[in-house]
Enzyme design. Structure first.
Site, PDB file in Angstrom:
ATOM      1  N   HIS A  35       0.824  -1.216   0.000  1.00 49.70           N
ATOM      2  CA  HIS A  35       0.000   0.000   0.000  1.00 49.70           C
ATOM      3  C   HIS A  35       0.857   1.266   0.000  1.00 49.70           C
ATOM      4  O   HIS A  35       0.350   2.347   0.277  1.00 49.70           O
ATOM      5  CB  HIS A  35      -1.013   0.009   1.153  1.00 49.70           C
ATOM      6  CG  HIS A  35      -0.468  -0.539   2.440  1.00 49.70           C
ATOM      7  ND1 HIS A  35      -1.171  -1.397   3.253  1.00 49.70           N
ATOM      8  CD2 HIS A  35       0.724  -0.372   3.026  1.00 49.70           C
ATOM      9  CE1 HIS A  35      -0.432  -1.723   4.292  1.00 49.70           C
ATOM     10  NE2 HIS A  35       0.719  -1.114   4.176  1.00 49.70           N
ATOM     11  N   ASP A  42       7.157   3.856   1.170  1.00 51.24           N
ATOM     12  CA  ASP A  42       8.280   3.308   1.942  1.00 51.24           C
ATOM     13  C   ASP A  42       9.632   3.672   1.328  1.00 51.24           C
ATOM     14  O   ASP A  42      10.668   3.373   1.919  1.00 51.24           O
ATOM     15  CB  ASP A  42       8.156   1.775   2.018  1.00 51.24           C
ATOM     16  CG  ASP A  42       6.908   1.367   2.776  1.00 51.24           C
ATOM     17  OD1 ASP A  42       6.820   1.691   3.969  1.00 51.24           O
ATOM     18  OD2 ASP A  42       6.018   0.747   2.170  1.00 51.24           O
TER      19      ASP A  42
HETATM   20  P1  NAD Z   1       2.877 -11.524  12.149  1.00 50.20           P
HETATM   21  O1  NAD Z   1       4.006 -12.367  12.644  1.00 50.20           O
HETATM   22  O2  NAD Z   1       2.082 -10.714  13.129  1.00 50.20           O
HETATM   23  O3  NAD Z   1       1.819 -12.433  11.360  1.00 50.20           O
HETATM   24  C1  NAD Z   1       2.214 -13.394  10.455  1.00 50.20           C
HETATM   25  C2  NAD Z   1       1.420 -14.680  10.659  1.00 50.20           C
HETATM   26  O4  NAD Z   1       2.049 -15.692   9.875  1.00 50.20           O
HETATM   27  C3  NAD Z   1       1.390 -15.224  12.115  1.00 50.20           C
HETATM   28  O5  NAD Z   1       0.050 -15.376  12.538  1.00 50.20           O
HETATM   29  C4  NAD Z   1       2.119 -16.548  12.016  1.00 50.20           C
HETATM   30  O6  NAD Z   1       1.612 -17.536  12.917  1.00 50.20           O
HETATM   31  C5  NAD Z   1       1.892 -16.916  10.568  1.00 50.20           C
HETATM   32  N1  NAD Z   1       2.813 -17.936  10.061  1.00 50.20           N
HETATM   33  C6  NAD Z   1       4.129 -18.107  10.326  1.00 50.20           C
HETATM   34  N2  NAD Z   1       4.606 -19.181   9.671  1.00 50.20           N
HETATM   35  C7  NAD Z   1       3.570 -19.695   8.950  1.00 50.20           C
HETATM   36  C8  NAD Z   1       3.435 -20.792   8.054  1.00 50.20           C
HETATM   37  N3  NAD Z   1       4.461 -21.589   7.783  1.00 50.20           N
HETATM   38  N4  NAD Z   1       2.222 -21.025   7.507  1.00 50.20           N
HETATM   39  C9  NAD Z   1       1.168 -20.222   7.793  1.00 50.20           C
HETATM   40  N5  NAD Z   1       1.243 -19.170   8.625  1.00 50.20           N
HETATM   41  C10 NAD Z   1       2.427 -18.899   9.203  1.00 50.20           C
HETATM   42  O7  NAD Z   1       3.489 -10.583  11.020  1.00 50.20           O
HETATM   43  P2  NAD Z   1       2.894  -9.224  10.401  1.00 50.20           P
HETATM   44  O8  NAD Z   1       3.504  -8.074  11.116  1.00 50.20           O
HETATM   45  O9  NAD Z   1       1.421  -9.307  10.291  1.00 50.20           O
HETATM   46  O10 NAD Z   1       3.545  -9.283   8.947  1.00 50.20           O
HETATM   47  C11 NAD Z   1       3.256 -10.334   8.044  1.00 50.20           C
HETATM   48  C12 NAD Z   1       3.972 -10.092   6.731  1.00 50.20           C
HETATM   49  O11 NAD Z   1       3.339  -9.026   5.996  1.00 50.20           O
HETATM   50  C13 NAD Z   1       5.420  -9.648   6.900  1.00 50.20           C
HETATM   51  O12 NAD Z   1       6.206 -10.261   5.896  1.00 50.20           O
HETATM   52  C14 NAD Z   1       5.363  -8.153   6.686  1.00 50.20           C
HETATM   53  O13 NAD Z   1       6.596  -7.638   6.260  1.00 50.20           O
HETATM   54  C15 NAD Z   1       4.306  -8.074   5.608  1.00 50.20           C
HETATM   55  N6  NAD Z   1       3.643  -6.782   5.403  1.00 50.20           N
HETATM   56  C16 NAD Z   1       3.300  -6.480   4.125  1.00 50.20           C
HETATM   57  C17 NAD Z   1       2.647  -5.302   3.853  1.00 50.20           C
HETATM   58  C18 NAD Z   1       2.256  -4.987   2.410  1.00 50.20           C
HETATM   59  O14 NAD Z   1       1.587  -3.997   2.164  1.00 50.20           O
HETATM   60  N7  NAD Z   1       2.668  -5.791   1.438  1.00 50.20           N
HETATM   61  C19 NAD Z   1       2.328  -4.408   4.881  1.00 50.20           C
HETATM   62  C20 NAD Z   1       2.663  -4.760   6.193  1.00 50.20           C
HETATM   63  C21 NAD Z   1       3.319  -5.963   6.456  1.00 50.20           C
END
Ligand code: NAD
Length: 482
Positions: free
Chosen positions: A175, A260
């Protein structure tokens, strides 16, 4: 109206999942769809599942849910797969970062020139990158025609990697382009009258077009810089769109870095906390300093606590703003959390995430403009075809139609930023796809913080020795191909 199956991998990421559920409930064309929530953490999964059911009931939405800890079950017959999982979680990132700092790498080895975002790991993140490929390859068996919406970071490396290792249709989502809205609002302009375009890579996008009615928007930005930039102060560590770093990058590159991207400048802005404070503002020194990232971790915890509270107190009405505010300590509700809550408690507001409108565009031909990560064709002629670029596109039932990037990106953006950033992606992908540890070491040798070959080898070996990196260790020691 066409119901579909949408699989959310890493669904325990509660805010993100609830944003998607929010948008789905309010998208009539996707009524009747099945949402498959998948996470390896049963507690988080149960919490999100419970909230989603209650939310849909309160809103009177028409969605079905399933929850599972098994990837295969969730992927089977999916039409869309949204991967937001973070393998190892934030705690792994912090462990790897601490080892880096011990060996003289401020903010860890994955913090690299043009890639300073603190959860965007490309060197020590084998488990995460490998998982991206595993998901795509399992999709080839279980839902070969589905779309993969790559959301977990690193989106730039991950989307390119998936494209090179599988035949699945993949699109990267972020985003970051909403930085345009932030900038326009700060300038006191009306977004509806702005003609804008951004282009580049994920976390590396630049405002190539900025017109305000019949005026050149950049002249208005110049006025703001002259008159207002001295009194700029960040409201949060992520409030960086008009930071001194961003303006300095604009002065150097000739186009404004968006979203970002100002976080991803060169070392000039990032040598240490003091330098970061100068360029990203006091008191935090931006989102990726030790202080800014701690702020973010605390904010994530507040949100997780709020979600736990809501799922444990089933009598609370999710559609009432007051019910959320009651939970949060008086007088301390952060502004952006209030905004989030307002969206949830409104019967019509969408979250701003692009995923569900994208699915609606594909399924129901409800054409819309997005900024998405797709293979380069002619958008940026100096970048090879097929490297994934982040560009504006109209999406409809026939897929994406990328806009002509006009005017083009500046020569300095191309030569001094995008090409070097692309090479770092190529190096990381070469290392992981060939199990080539020497490339990881060479990446560190080329890092300004490395003072000796032994330092680069030492830090990498210590990261490889972590118990959770057993597969990574074997992959690189045995030179396995991906
Ligand atoms: P988080 O750790 O709070 O949540 C991630 C989830 O993934 C957890 O619930 C965890 O249990 C789960 N998980 C871990 N291993 C897994 C597996 N093998 N199979 C299924 N689920 C699994 O992390 P977050 O802060 O919510 O961030 C998640 C991702 O999103 C990160 O990579 C972050 O950088 C990314 N992100 C992307 C955007 C975007 O706009 N593209 C924005 C913010 C964050």
């Amino acid at each position: 109206m066409a119901p579909v199956k949408i699989s959310i991998i890493g669904a325990g990421s509660a805010v993100f999942s609830m944003r998607l559920v929010n948008d789905l409930c309010k998208t009539k064309g996707l009524a009747g769809s099945l949402v498959s929530l998948m996470d390896i953490d049963q507690t988080r999964l149960d919490g999100v599942h419970d909230l989603a059911l209650r939310y849909v009931k309160e809103l009177g939405g028409d969605l079905r849910f399933e929850k599972t800890t098994q990837l295969e079950d969730s992927l089977r017959d999916a039409d869309f797969v949204i991967n937001t999982a973070m393998v190892g979680g934030h705690s792994y990132l912090e462990r790897a970062r601490a080892i880096g700092e011990k060996h003289g790498y401020y903010r860890g080895v994955d913090t690299q020139e043009f890639n300073m975002v603190s959860d965007y790991y490309t060197i020590s993140n084998f488990n995460q990158l490998k998982f991206f490929v595993d998901v795509a390859r399992k999709m080839e068996e279980l839902c070969p025609n589905a779309w993969l919406l790559q959301t977990a970071n690193p989106v730039f490396e991950g989307t390119n990697l998936v494209r090179r290792c599988s035949k699945i249709k993949v699109v990267g989502f972020c985003h970051g382009h909403y930085g345009v809205h932030e900038m326009v609002e700060a300038l006191g302009l009306d977004m509806k009258r702005v003609d804008w375009q951004v282009a580049g890579f994920n976390h590396a996008i630049w405002l190539n077009r900025f017109n305000y009615e019949d005026k050149n928007g950049y002249e208005l930005l110049e006025e703001w810089i002259k008159e207002k930039s001295v009194s700029w102060k960040p409201k949060t560590p992520f409030d960086l769109q008009l930071s001194p770093a961003s303006i300095d990058m604009y002065n150097f590159y000739g186009q404004l870095p968006i979203g970002d991207t100002p976080r991803n400048g060169s070392w000039k802005y990032n040598y240490n906390l003091e330098t970061k404070k100068k360029w990203y503002g006091e008191p935090w020194g931006g989102a990726d300093s030790e202080l800014g990232w701690q702020w973010y971790q605390e904010r994530l915890k507040t949100i997780t606590d709020a979600i736990n509270y809501l799922s444990n107190n089933k009598s609370i009405k999710l559609l009432s703003l007051e019910s959320y505010l009651k939970f949060l300590p008086k007088g301390s509700v952060p502004e952006e959390l209030k905004q989030e809550i307002k969206v949830f408690s409104s019967p019509t507001a969408l979250s701003g995430e692009q995923h569900i409108p994208f699915i609606d565009a594909i399924v129901n031909n409800n054409a819309q403009r997005f900024v998405i990560n797709v293979p380069n064709e002619d958008s940026i002629p100096q970048i090879p075809k097929n490297v994934v670029v982040e560009v504006p596109a109209i999406v409809d039932r026939n897929g994406w139609h990328v806009e002509k990037i006009d005017p083009p990106l500046s020569e300095k953006v191309i030569k001094m930023y995008l090409i070097p950033r692309m090479l770092r992606m190529e190096w990381a992908l070469h290392a992981i796809m060939n199990g080539d540890k020497d490339v990881l070491i060479e990446m560190l040798i080329r890092d300004v913080r490395t003072k000796s070959y032994e330092q680069a080898v030492g830090v990498l070996e210590e990261i490889l020795s972590l118990p959770e990196n057993e597969k990574m260790r074997k992959h690189y020691n045995d030179r396995e191909k991906l």
